[in-house]
Design a protein around this motif. Structure first.
Motif, PDB file in Angstrom:
ATOM      1  N   ALA A 189      15.105 -12.513  -5.607  1.00  0.00           N
ATOM      2  CA  ALA A 189      15.986 -13.537  -4.780  1.00  0.00           C
ATOM      3  C   ALA A 189      15.340 -14.129  -3.831  1.00  0.00           C
ATOM      4  N   TYR A 190      14.222 -13.827  -3.294  1.00  0.00           N
ATOM      5  CA  TYR A 190      13.559 -14.479  -2.098  1.00  0.00           C
ATOM      6  C   TYR A 190      12.744 -15.640  -2.391  1.00  0.00           C
ATOM      7  N   GLY A 191      12.900 -16.645  -1.620  1.00  0.00           N
ATOM      8  CA  GLY A 191      12.795 -18.010  -1.546  1.00  0.00           C
ATOM      9  C   GLY A 191      13.330 -19.110  -1.668  1.00  0.00           C
ATOM     10  N   ALA A 192      14.577 -18.826  -1.834  1.00  0.00           N
ATOM     11  CA  ALA A 192      15.417 -20.014  -1.967  1.00  0.00           C
ATOM     12  C   ALA A 192      15.387 -21.049  -1.066  1.00  0.00           C
TER      13      ALA A 192
ATOM     14  N   ALA B 143      10.689  -5.110  11.624  1.00  0.00           N
ATOM     15  CA  ALA B 143      10.683  -6.356  12.089  1.00  0.00           C
ATOM     16  C   ALA B 143       9.426  -6.599  12.628  1.00  0.00           C
ATOM     17  N   ALA B 144       8.379  -5.855  12.859  1.00  0.00           N
ATOM     18  CA  ALA B 144       6.962  -5.540  13.262  1.00  0.00           C
ATOM     19  C   ALA B 144       6.061  -6.167  12.437  1.00  0.00           C
ATOM     20  N   LEU B 145       6.653  -5.945  11.067  1.00  0.00           N
ATOM     21  CA  LEU B 145       5.618  -6.098   9.892  1.00  0.00           C
ATOM     22  C   LEU B 145       5.557  -7.728   9.614  1.00  0.00           C
ATOM     23  N   LEU B 146       6.698  -8.363  10.156  1.00  0.00           N
ATOM     24  CA  LEU B 146       6.210 -10.019   9.769  1.00  0.00           C
ATOM     25  C   LEU B 146       6.327 -10.438  11.009  1.00  0.00           C
ATOM     26  N   ASP B 147       5.985 -10.048  11.963  1.00  0.00           N
ATOM     27  CA  ASP B 147       6.079 -10.768  13.426  1.00  0.00           C
ATOM     28  C   ASP B 147       4.691 -10.249  14.052  1.00  0.00           C
ATOM     29  N   PRO B 148       3.646 -11.045  13.975  1.00  0.00           N
ATOM     30  CA  PRO B 148       2.355 -10.907  14.466  1.00  0.00           C
ATOM     31  C   PRO B 148       2.338 -10.822  16.162  1.00  0.00           C
ATOM     32  N   ASP B 149       3.205 -11.312  16.539  1.00  0.00           N
ATOM     33  CA  ASP B 149       3.410 -11.302  18.219  1.00  0.00           C
ATOM     34  C   ASP B 149       4.015  -9.954  18.710  1.00  0.00           C
ATOM     35  N   ARG B 150       4.669  -9.428  17.874  1.00  0.00           N
ATOM     36  CA  ARG B 150       5.441  -8.205  18.187  1.00  0.00           C
ATOM     37  C   ARG B 150       4.564  -6.851  18.224  1.00  0.00           C
ATOM     38  N   SER B 151       4.942  -6.211  19.345  1.00  0.00           N
ATOM     39  CA  SER B 151       3.938  -5.187  19.479  1.00  0.00           C
ATOM     40  C   SER B 151       4.317  -3.768  18.491  1.00  0.00           C
ATOM     41  N   ALA B 152       3.323  -2.959  18.312  1.00  0.00           N
ATOM     42  CA  ALA B 152       3.455  -1.782  17.610  1.00  0.00           C
ATOM     43  C   ALA B 152       4.942  -0.961  17.983  1.00  0.00           C
ATOM     44  N   PRO B 153       5.590  -0.573  17.224  1.00  0.00           N
ATOM     45  CA  PRO B 153       6.779   0.284  17.624  1.00  0.00           C
ATOM     46  C   PRO B 153       6.343   1.502  18.391  1.00  0.00           C
ATOM     47  N   ALA B 154       7.131   1.927  19.300  1.00  0.00           N
ATOM     48  CA  ALA B 154       6.827   3.194  20.175  1.00  0.00           C
ATOM     49  C   ALA B 154       7.007   4.435  19.198  1.00  0.00           C
ATOM     50  N   GLY B 155       5.851   5.223  19.347  1.00  0.00           N
ATOM     51  CA  GLY B 155       5.917   6.409  18.127  1.00  0.00           C
ATOM     52  C   GLY B 155       4.997   6.157  17.306  1.00  0.00           C
ATOM     53  N   LEU B 156       4.415   4.997  17.027  1.00  0.00           N
ATOM     54  CA  LEU B 156       3.341   4.645  15.931  1.00  0.00           C
ATOM     55  C   LEU B 156       2.108   5.202  16.344  1.00  0.00           C
TER      56      LEU B 156
ATOM     57  N   PRO C 221      12.537 -11.786   4.175  1.00  0.00           N
ATOM     58  CA  PRO C 221      13.428 -11.127   3.307  1.00  0.00           C
ATOM     59  C   PRO C 221      14.677 -10.367   3.999  1.00  0.00           C
ATOM     60  N   SER C 222      15.903 -10.951   3.563  1.00  0.00           N
ATOM     61  CA  SER C 222      17.044 -10.082   4.086  1.00  0.00           C
ATOM     62  C   SER C 222      17.573  -9.236   3.097  1.00  0.00           C
TER      63      SER C 222
ATOM     64  N   VAL D 239       2.682  -9.779   3.941  1.00  0.00           N
ATOM     65  CA  VAL D 239       2.833 -11.173   4.114  1.00  0.00           C
ATOM     66  C   VAL D 239       2.300 -11.806   2.563  1.00  0.00           C
ATOM     67  N   SER D 240       1.033 -11.273   2.464  1.00  0.00           N
ATOM     68  CA  SER D 240       0.122 -11.876   1.241  1.00  0.00           C
ATOM     69  C   SER D 240       1.210 -11.422  -0.010  1.00  0.00           C
ATOM     70  N   GLY D 241       1.663 -10.302  -0.190  1.00  0.00           N
ATOM     71  CA  GLY D 241       2.604 -10.188  -1.199  1.00  0.00           C
ATOM     72  C   GLY D 241       3.722 -10.898  -1.573  1.00  0.00           C
ATOM     73  N   LEU D 242       4.307 -11.314  -0.271  1.00  0.00           N
ATOM     74  CA  LEU D 242       5.600 -12.614  -0.330  1.00  0.00           C
ATOM     75  C   LEU D 242       4.851 -13.958  -0.726  1.00  0.00           C
ATOM     76  N   VAL D 243       3.700 -14.343  -0.159  1.00  0.00           N
ATOM     77  CA  VAL D 243       3.155 -15.395  -0.469  1.00  0.00           C
ATOM     78  C   VAL D 243       2.842 -15.659  -1.956  1.00  0.00           C
ATOM     79  N   ASP D 244       2.256 -14.504  -2.626  1.00  0.00           N
ATOM     80  CA  ASP D 244       1.903 -14.396  -4.007  1.00  0.00           C
ATOM     81  C   ASP D 244       3.339 -14.630  -4.880  1.00  0.00           C
ATOM     82  N   HIS D 245       4.189 -14.045  -4.266  1.00  0.00           N
ATOM     83  CA  HIS D 245       5.500 -14.030  -4.936  1.00  0.00           C
ATOM     84  C   HIS D 245       6.042 -15.758  -5.147  1.00  0.00           C
ATOM     85  N   LEU D 246       5.724 -16.184  -3.991  1.00  0.00           N
ATOM     86  CA  LEU D 246       6.485 -17.901  -3.988  1.00  0.00           C
ATOM     87  C   LEU D 246       5.096 -18.637  -4.586  1.00  0.00           C
TER      88      LEU D 246
END
Length: 247
Positions: A78-81, A7-20, A71-72, A35-42
């Motif tokens: 299949a991502y980007g529909a 969840a934190a990977l794609l949410d810049p406002d989310r704090s790092a998970p505990a334990g990191l 992505p789900s 994010v850059s990889g998904l943008v490249d894909h699109l």
């Protein structure tokens, strides 16, 4: 921990998970890479849309989409529909009204490429239907067939912005263009059609019998050419079978 990290990977406002621990900077780097990889894909799927608005604008819009709709599924192809619909409602893109339809066509081409194989319908199959059964004919469409209905010259824009000379002369019709996307064998083909023919194909693909589908074409344009539209449907591999009511 894994779900929090994902969840934190794609949410810049989310704090790092505990334990990191002391690795939030690594999370930021990894987040940017994802994010850059998904943008490249699109961008790879939608080169015409990117060319229309420019790479910087496209990548910025795609970045907003990626963060809003991550992505789900682990199946990346299949991502980007949902991106074309996102562009339709993206306020900075309002000045390029046809952008979403071009993106829809590009996604349809990409999606058709990955669709299942099937044997096309015999082009002469309709000749075996008795006259009294014609209005009730329903077509079963090839898994790769896609129909795009647009109020803009979407196929011309698609071809011009995927061509080798994007700055060459471009003559656009004042009327809309529909698109019939087919893949009878290996190659995907894009056929430009009139808005009335696109409405006809869309009705058939939605399950309407031939009679009501033809009425939809005529409603879109009284000059709708049913014979020519049927010929295109039957010779491009768009359908795989037909059914009709037998008395």
């Amino acid at each position: 921990m894994e779900q929090e990290f994902a969840a934190a990977l794609l949410d810049p406002d989310r704090s790092a998970p505990a334990g990191l621990g002391a690795r939030p900077t690594r999370l930021s780097i990894h987040r940017n890479n994802v994010v850059s990889g998904l943008v490249d894909h699109l961008a790879a799927i939608l080169p015409a849309a990117s060319r229309i608005v420019g790479e910087d604008f496209f990548r910025a819009a795609a970045g907003v989409f990626v963060r809003a709709a991550p992505p789900s599924s682990p199946l990346m192809f299949a991502y980007g529909a949902g991106f074309p619909m996102f562009l339709e409602g993206f306020p900075p893109a309002k000045g390029v009204a046809y952008l979403a339809d071009v993106a829809r066509l590009e996604w349809a081409v990409y999606d058709a490429l990955h669709a299942a194989d099937a044997a096309p319908l015999d082009p002469n199959a309709l000749a075996d239907v008795p006259p009294e059964g014609l209005d009730s004919v329903r077509f079963r469409f090839h898994p790769a067939t896609r129909v795009i209905v647009s109020g803009y010259p979407v196929v011309s824009l698609f071809r011009a912005n995927r061509g080798a000379d994007p700055d060459g002369p471009l003559k656009l019709s004042a009327e809309g263009e529909g698109a019939l996307v087919t893949r009878p064998e290996v190659e995907v083909a894009v056929h430009a059609v009139s808005p009335a023919t696109a409405a006809f194909f869309a009705a058939l693909q939605d399950g309407a019998p031939l009679g009501p589908a033809a009425a939809a074409g005529l409603q879109a344009d009284p000059a709708f050419d049913l014979a020519a539209s049927l010929s295109l449907l039957l010779t491009t591999g768009a359908a795989t079978a037909l059914d009709y009511f037998k008395e």
